[in-house]
Design a protein around this motif. Structure first.
Motif, PDB file in Angstrom:
ATOM      1  N   GLY A  47      68.762   3.148  25.552  1.00  0.00           N
ATOM      2  CA  GLY A  47      70.170   3.058  25.206  1.00  0.00           C
ATOM      3  C   GLY A  47      70.588   4.016  24.106  1.00  0.00           C
ATOM      4  O   GLY A  47      69.944   5.024  23.844  1.00  0.00           O
ATOM      5  N   LYS A  48      71.679   3.689  23.404  1.00  0.00           N
ATOM      6  CA  LYS A  48      72.267   4.585  22.414  1.00  0.00           C
ATOM      7  C   LYS A  48      71.427   4.736  21.153  1.00  0.00           C
ATOM      8  O   LYS A  48      71.614   5.672  20.388  1.00  0.00           O
ATOM      9  CB  LYS A  48      73.658   4.069  22.034  1.00  0.00           C
ATOM     10  CG  LYS A  48      74.637   4.137  23.184  1.00  0.00           C
ATOM     11  CD  LYS A  48      75.996   3.643  22.749  1.00  0.00           C
ATOM     12  CE  LYS A  48      76.956   3.695  23.928  1.00  0.00           C
ATOM     13  NZ  LYS A  48      78.303   3.283  23.557  1.00  0.00           N
ATOM     14  N   THR A  49      70.510   3.816  20.900  1.00  0.00           N
ATOM     15  CA  THR A  49      69.701   3.903  19.685  1.00  0.00           C
ATOM     16  C   THR A  49      68.533   4.866  19.815  1.00  0.00           C
ATOM     17  O   THR A  49      67.883   5.189  18.829  1.00  0.00           O
ATOM     18  CB  THR A  49      69.156   2.516  19.308  1.00  0.00           C
ATOM     19  OG1 THR A  49      68.323   2.042  20.373  1.00  0.00           O
ATOM     20  CG2 THR A  49      70.277   1.534  19.050  1.00  0.00           C
ATOM     21  N   ALA A  50      68.253   5.312  21.001  1.00  0.00           N
ATOM     22  CA  ALA A  50      67.116   6.209  21.241  1.00  0.00           C
ATOM     23  C   ALA A  50      67.475   7.640  20.850  1.00  0.00           C
ATOM     24  O   ALA A  50      68.617   7.964  20.532  1.00  0.00           O
ATOM     25  CB  ALA A  50      66.713   6.150  22.703  1.00  0.00           C
TER      26      ALA A  50
END
Length: 66
Positions: free
Chosen positions: A4-7
């Motif tokens: 997701g966006k945290t990667a």
């Protein structure tokens, strides 16, 4: 993509394009005229040294056989 966006937000480069970039870079670095000249000089020097060594060994063997 799975995290997701945290990667990591790394870029996607198609494999064939990346392969071409790597090959071009290696070819530019490995096959430049100065490097090729140095490689050829080294190879010629080593060949001459080996030939001289073979000549010395042949001469020694020739003297022993007399």
């Amino acid at each position: 993509m799975r995290q997701g966006k945290t990667a990591c937000k790394g870029r996607f480069i198609p494999m064939d394009r990346l392969d071409n970039l790597v090959v071009e870079h290696l070819a530019d670095r490995l096959f430049n005229p100065e490097r090729l000249s140095a490689i050829l000089v080294t190879a010629a020097t080593q060949r001459a040294e080996k030939a001289a060594e073979v000549d010395r060994l042949s001469a020694c063997r020739g003297r022993r056989g007399r």
